[in-house]
Design a protein around this motif. Structure first.
Motif, PDB file in Angstrom:
ATOM      1  N   SER A  49       3.513   3.436  -1.138  1.00 13.66           N
ATOM      2  CA  SER A  49       3.083   2.148  -1.689  1.00 13.66           C
ATOM      3  C   SER A  49       3.660   1.885  -3.064  1.00 13.66           C
ATOM      4  O   SER A  49       3.674   0.751  -3.535  1.00 13.66           O
ATOM      5  CB  SER A  49       1.546   2.103  -1.771  1.00 13.66           C
ATOM      6  OG  SER A  49       1.065   3.145  -2.601  1.00 13.66           O
ATOM      7  N   LYS A  50       4.132   2.933  -3.740  1.00 15.69           N
ATOM      8  CA  LYS A  50       4.740   2.795  -5.058  1.00 15.69           C
ATOM      9  C   LYS A  50       6.210   2.432  -4.924  1.00 15.69           C
ATOM     10  O   LYS A  50       6.884   2.822  -3.967  1.00 15.69           O
ATOM     11  CB  LYS A  50       4.608   4.090  -5.855  1.00 15.69           C
ATOM     12  CG  LYS A  50       3.173   4.534  -6.122  1.00 15.69           C
ATOM     13  CD  LYS A  50       2.520   3.669  -7.176  1.00 15.69           C
ATOM     14  CE  LYS A  50       1.147   4.227  -7.549  1.00 15.69           C
ATOM     15  NZ  LYS A  50       0.474   3.381  -8.564  1.00 15.69           N
ATOM     16  N   SER A  51       6.724   1.699  -5.912  1.00  8.92           N
ATOM     17  CA  SER A  51       8.143   1.370  -5.927  1.00  8.92           C
ATOM     18  C   SER A  51       8.949   2.572  -6.404  1.00  8.92           C
ATOM     19  O   SER A  51       8.388   3.549  -6.921  1.00  8.92           O
ATOM     20  CB  SER A  51       8.399   0.185  -6.862  1.00  8.92           C
ATOM     21  OG  SER A  51       8.143   0.556  -8.207  1.00  8.92           O
ATOM     22  N   GLU A  53      10.892   2.673  -8.976  1.00  7.72           N
ATOM     23  CA  GLU A  53      10.725   2.781 -10.420  1.00  7.72           C
ATOM     24  C   GLU A  53       9.428   3.500 -10.785  1.00  7.72           C
ATOM     25  O   GLU A  53       9.390   4.328 -11.703  1.00  7.72           O
ATOM     26  CB  GLU A  53      10.737   1.385 -11.059  1.00  7.72           C
ATOM     27  CG  GLU A  53      12.084   0.679 -10.985  1.00  7.72           C
ATOM     28  CD  GLU A  53      12.306  -0.010  -9.640  1.00  7.72           C
ATOM     29  OE1 GLU A  53      11.414   0.086  -8.769  1.00  7.72           O
ATOM     30  OE2 GLU A  53      13.376  -0.617  -9.473  1.00  7.72           O
ATOM     31  N   GLU A  54       8.350   3.193 -10.057  1.00  5.78           N
ATOM     32  CA  GLU A  54       7.062   3.827 -10.335  1.00  5.78           C
ATOM     33  C   GLU A  54       7.084   5.312  -9.972  1.00  5.78           C
ATOM     34  O   GLU A  54       6.522   6.146 -10.689  1.00  5.78           O
ATOM     35  CB  GLU A  54       5.957   3.103  -9.573  1.00  5.78           C
ATOM     36  CG  GLU A  54       5.688   1.697 -10.079  1.00  5.78           C
ATOM     37  CD  GLU A  54       4.729   0.928  -9.187  1.00  5.78           C
ATOM     38  OE1 GLU A  54       3.862   0.219  -9.711  1.00  5.78           O
ATOM     39  OE2 GLU A  54       4.859   1.031  -7.939  1.00  5.78           O
ATOM     40  N   LEU A  55       7.733   5.661  -8.875  1.00 12.80           N
ATOM     41  CA  LEU A  55       7.806   7.060  -8.459  1.00 12.80           C
ATOM     42  C   LEU A  55       8.603   7.891  -9.463  1.00 12.80           C
ATOM     43  O   LEU A  55       8.210   9.011  -9.804  1.00 12.80           O
ATOM     44  CB  LEU A  55       8.443   7.170  -7.070  1.00 12.80           C
ATOM     45  CG  LEU A  55       7.615   6.636  -5.900  1.00 12.80           C
ATOM     46  CD1 LEU A  55       8.451   6.621  -4.630  1.00 12.80           C
ATOM     47  CD2 LEU A  55       6.352   7.460  -5.690  1.00 12.80           C
ATOM     48  N   VAL A  56       9.702   7.350  -9.956  1.00 13.70           N
ATOM     49  CA  VAL A  56      10.548   8.092 -10.894  1.00 13.70           C
ATOM     50  C   VAL A  56       9.824   8.354 -12.209  1.00 13.70           C
ATOM     51  O   VAL A  56      10.055   9.372 -12.862  1.00 13.70           O
ATOM     52  CB  VAL A  56      11.869   7.323 -11.136  1.00 13.70           C
ATOM     53  CG1 VAL A  56      12.644   7.923 -12.292  1.00 13.70           C
ATOM     54  CG2 VAL A  56      12.722   7.337  -9.875  1.00 13.70           C
ATOM     55  N   LYS A  57       8.936   7.452 -12.601  1.00 15.40           N
ATOM     56  CA  LYS A  57       8.216   7.612 -13.869  1.00 15.40           C
ATOM     57  C   LYS A  57       7.044   8.592 -13.771  1.00 15.40           C
ATOM     58  O   LYS A  57       6.461   8.966 -14.782  1.00 15.40           O
ATOM     59  CB  LYS A  57       7.701   6.253 -14.349  1.00 15.40           C
ATOM     60  CG  LYS A  57       8.812   5.321 -14.805  1.00 15.40           C
ATOM     61  CD  LYS A  57       8.243   3.978 -15.247  1.00 15.40           C
ATOM     62  CE  LYS A  57       9.364   3.044 -15.690  1.00 15.40           C
ATOM     63  NZ  LYS A  57       8.829   1.718 -16.085  1.00 15.40           N
ATOM     64  N   MET A  58       6.705   9.022 -12.566  1.00 14.24           N
ATOM     65  CA  MET A  58       5.562   9.932 -12.391  1.00 14.24           C
ATOM     66  C   MET A  58       5.875  11.312 -12.945  1.00 14.24           C
ATOM     67  O   MET A  58       7.020  11.768 -12.930  1.00 14.24           O
ATOM     68  CB  MET A  58       5.210  10.074 -10.901  1.00 14.24           C
ATOM     69  CG  MET A  58       4.462   8.901 -10.320  1.00 14.24           C
ATOM     70  SD  MET A  58       3.968   9.264  -8.607  1.00 14.24           S
ATOM     71  CE  MET A  58       2.930   7.847  -8.294  1.00 14.24           C
ATOM     72  N   ASP A  59       4.837  12.009 -13.426  1.00 12.75           N
ATOM     73  CA  ASP A  59       4.992  13.417 -13.785  1.00 12.75           C
ATOM     74  C   ASP A  59       5.241  14.214 -12.512  1.00 12.75           C
ATOM     75  O   ASP A  59       4.756  13.873 -11.426  1.00 12.75           O
ATOM     76  CB  ASP A  59       3.734  13.937 -14.492  1.00 12.75           C
ATOM     77  CG  ASP A  59       3.592  13.355 -15.884  1.00 12.75           C
ATOM     78  OD1 ASP A  59       4.555  13.463 -16.658  1.00 12.75           O
ATOM     79  OD2 ASP A  59       2.524  12.787 -16.185  1.00 12.75           O
ATOM     80  N   SER A  75       1.012   5.998   2.936  1.00 11.24           N
ATOM     81  CA  SER A  75       1.846   5.142   3.770  1.00 11.24           C
ATOM     82  C   SER A  75       1.521   3.685   3.471  1.00 11.24           C
ATOM     83  O   SER A  75       0.401   3.342   3.112  1.00 11.24           O
ATOM     84  CB  SER A  75       1.608   5.448   5.251  1.00 11.24           C
ATOM     85  OG  SER A  75       0.256   5.219   5.584  1.00 11.24           O
ATOM     86  N   ASP A  76       2.506   2.828   3.614  1.00 11.48           N
ATOM     87  CA  ASP A  76       2.348   1.426   3.266  1.00 11.48           C
ATOM     88  C   ASP A  76       2.569   0.577   4.510  1.00 11.48           C
ATOM     89  O   ASP A  76       3.671   0.508   5.047  1.00 11.48           O
ATOM     90  CB  ASP A  76       3.363   1.058   2.176  1.00 11.48           C
ATOM     91  CG  ASP A  76       3.031  -0.279   1.542  1.00 11.48           C
ATOM     92  OD1 ASP A  76       2.309  -1.075   2.173  1.00 11.48           O
ATOM     93  OD2 ASP A  76       3.497  -0.519   0.408  1.00 11.48           O
ATOM     94  N   LYS A  77       1.542  -0.098   4.959  1.00 14.99           N
ATOM     95  CA  LYS A  77       1.631  -0.926   6.158  1.00 14.99           C
ATOM     96  C   LYS A  77       2.517  -2.139   5.934  1.00 14.99           C
ATOM     97  O   LYS A  77       3.007  -2.737   6.895  1.00 14.99           O
ATOM     98  CB  LYS A  77       0.231  -1.361   6.591  1.00 14.99           C
ATOM     99  CG  LYS A  77      -0.659  -0.210   7.057  1.00 14.99           C
ATOM    100  CD  LYS A  77      -2.015  -0.700   7.506  1.00 14.99           C
ATOM    101  CE  LYS A  77      -2.880   0.466   7.981  1.00 14.99           C
ATOM    102  NZ  LYS A  77      -4.217   0.014   8.414  1.00 14.99           N
ATOM    103  N   TYR A 117       8.797 -10.216  -4.658  1.00 15.75           N
ATOM    104  CA  TYR A 117      10.211 -10.534  -4.481  1.00 15.75           C
ATOM    105  C   TYR A 117      11.122  -9.335  -4.747  1.00 15.75           C
ATOM    106  O   TYR A 117      12.059  -9.070  -3.987  1.00 15.75           O
ATOM    107  CB  TYR A 117      10.589 -11.693  -5.409  1.00 15.75           C
ATOM    108  CG  TYR A 117      12.045 -12.078  -5.335  1.00 15.75           C
ATOM    109  CD1 TYR A 117      12.595 -12.575  -4.165  1.00 15.75           C
ATOM    110  CD2 TYR A 117      12.871 -11.929  -6.445  1.00 15.75           C
ATOM    111  CE1 TYR A 117      13.935 -12.933  -4.084  1.00 15.75           C
ATOM    112  CE2 TYR A 117      14.214 -12.277  -6.385  1.00 15.75           C
ATOM    113  CZ  TYR A 117      14.741 -12.774  -5.208  1.00 15.75           C
ATOM    114  OH  TYR A 117      16.068 -13.110  -5.139  1.00 15.75           O
ATOM    115  N   THR A 118      10.829  -8.584  -5.811  1.00 11.66           N
ATOM    116  CA  THR A 118      11.681  -7.445  -6.163  1.00 11.66           C
ATOM    117  C   THR A 118      11.692  -6.396  -5.059  1.00 11.66           C
ATOM    118  O   THR A 118      12.754  -5.899  -4.658  1.00 11.66           O
ATOM    119  CB  THR A 118      11.213  -6.807  -7.481  1.00 11.66           C
ATOM    120  OG1 THR A 118      11.265  -7.781  -8.520  1.00 11.66           O
ATOM    121  CG2 THR A 118      12.103  -5.624  -7.860  1.00 11.66           C
ATOM    122  N   GLN A 119      10.510  -6.041  -4.538  1.00 10.88           N
ATOM    123  CA  GLN A 119      10.429  -5.046  -3.482  1.00 10.88           C
ATOM    124  C   GLN A 119      11.044  -5.559  -2.178  1.00 10.88           C
ATOM    125  O   GLN A 119      11.672  -4.795  -1.439  1.00 10.88           O
ATOM    126  CB  GLN A 119       8.968  -4.649  -3.246  1.00 10.88           C
ATOM    127  CG  GLN A 119       8.434  -3.623  -4.230  1.00 10.88           C
ATOM    128  CD  GLN A 119       9.111  -2.282  -4.039  1.00 10.88           C
ATOM    129  OE1 GLN A 119      10.102  -1.970  -4.688  1.00 10.88           O
ATOM    130  NE2 GLN A 119       8.583  -1.479  -3.139  1.00 10.88           N
TER     131      GLN A 119
END
Length: 402
Positions: A49-51, A53-59, A75-77, A117-119
């Motif tokens: 569900s994360k983009s 960009e969000e995944l890369v910023k995670m610890d 999982s993202d429906k 739109y970005t996703q």
């Protein structure tokens, strides 16, 4: 634990290369991984569900737990609904006057709770790229604007004279170039140690005002001094650095002399345009030396190129600068890692600083993962949950207790 840590930093590199449209096969070749390994993590990212960009910023402990095998909680429906129409959207884009934004508006009418739109653009572009097994980096001698930054150390040193001791202090010269414009950068640093190298690289990115997609190094394992026993391996640090700036790092390819020649030509230019003109000047600090180097490099970049009607700086401003990614708000800090046992006092002991940090009491007797920088200490449970954050303390014997 070492394998896991390297894998998590590699995962971020996989995601960034995938975001840039590189095929899974090429990603595997670049990073030394099996294609199926790349496929696994790319598919996991797509279903998350994360983009990107969000995944890369995670610890890393959070990312490790999120990507652990069999974890279906994320999982993202929305993607399940979108993938049914991806081929249709690709065909529609080939029609005259049809834009990505128009297709997104139609998609949102059909799925009001769907992707933004970005996703939407991201998934559609990835689908188009993955359909072509030969998708790779541009093949025009790696000269797409803002795409790559080649970095190395010059073989010869420069020096200044210490006013207090009268001693001549030799400095290493960091050299970088953007191959599309041939725009160069040089800087003196005290040594080729990891900290000095990354300081120079951060300064270079600030100077050019953005981040290229790829940092290309020339065998830094042989040129950069080994870190101390508490510091991660050089390749892990470079991956952390690249993940912080939202780019990827690779080595110049063996058997491809043009890769290496790009930065080596820049080193030769620095010898002629910087070393030679400053050969008879005396400097009394590394700051004075770098001021003189910066002035000479500015003159070089503003000098009209042979057989071309513009300067390197003009070409940089028109070709490279607009395509560079934005710099993060903060400079990179080296990330240190440790796996420590929670003592009966509900504290962990950081041997590097000889300092104790508190953690929740229910973790007594368990091993926790610790990630710390120059300023912060973060503690994670075995399940990847962040359970404590402390300001870094370097006073030996101190107990930092919440």
């Amino acid at each position: 634990m070492a394998g896991k840590r390297t894998e998590m930093s590699k995962i971020k590199q996989i995601l960034l290369l995938h975001k840039d449209g590189m095929s899974n096969r090429k990603i595997g070749e670049r990073l030394g991984l099996y294609k199926e390994t790349v496929n696994k993590y790319v598919n996991a990212a797509k279903s998350d569900s994360k983009s990107i960009e969000e995944l890369v910023k995670m610890d890393e402990p959070e990312l490790q737990h999120r990507f652990s095998a069999g974890n279906a909680a994320y999982s993202d429906k929305r993607f399940d609904a979108l993938q049914e129409d991806l081929e249709y959207y690709v065909r529609e884009l080939e029609r005259r006057h049809v834009t990505m934004y128009l297709l997104w508006e139609e998609y949102r009418q059909k799925h009001p709770d769907g992707y933004g739109y970005t996703q939407f653009c991201y998934h559609l572009n990835q689908h188009k790229a993955s359909a072509d097994p030969e998708v790779s980096l541009p093949k025009s001698n790696f000269r797409e604007g803002g795409n790559e930054l080649f970095i190395d150390f010059a073989g010869d040193t420069m020096s200044y004279v210490d006013l207090d001791t009268g001693e001549e202090v030799k400095c290493q010269i960091f050299v970088a170039c953007l191959p599309a414009s041939d725009y160069g950068y040089a800087m003196a640093v005290p040594s080729q140690k990891v900290e000095d190298f990354l300081h120079a690289l951060s300064s270079c990115l600030r100077h050019i005002g953005g981040v290229p997609r790829i940092l290309v190094t020339d065998n830094l394992k042989s040129s950069v001094a080994r870190p101390d026993r508490y510091m991660p391996e050089l390749n892990v640090i470079m991956e952390d650095f690249a993940n912080h700036y939202g780019c990827v790092t690779i080595s110049a390819r063996s058997g491809h002399p043009k890769d290496k020649a790009l930065v080596e030509d820049q080193v030769q230019i620095v010898y002629r345009r910087v070393y030679a003109p400053l050969r008879n000047k005396m400097f009394h600090s590394i700051r004075e030396l770098n001021t003189a180097i910066a002035e000479k490099m500015k003159q070089h970049n503003q000098k009209r190129m042979q057989r071309l009607p513009f300067t390197r700086e003009e070409r940089f401003l028109s070709l490279d600068r607009p395509r560079l990614r934005e710099l993060p708000e903060k400079d990179f800090e080296i990330i240190y890692r440790a796996e420590l046992l929670v003592q009966n006092s509900s504290h962990i002991y950081m041997g590097r600083d000889k300092v104790y940090y508190s953690v929740p009491y229910h973790l007594i007797g368990k091993k926790v993962e610790v990630i710390y920088t120059r300023s912060l200490v973060k503690v994670f449970s075995p399940e990847g949950e962040r359970v404590a954050v402390h300001m870094r303390c370097t006073v030996p014997g101190r107990y930092c207790t919440v």
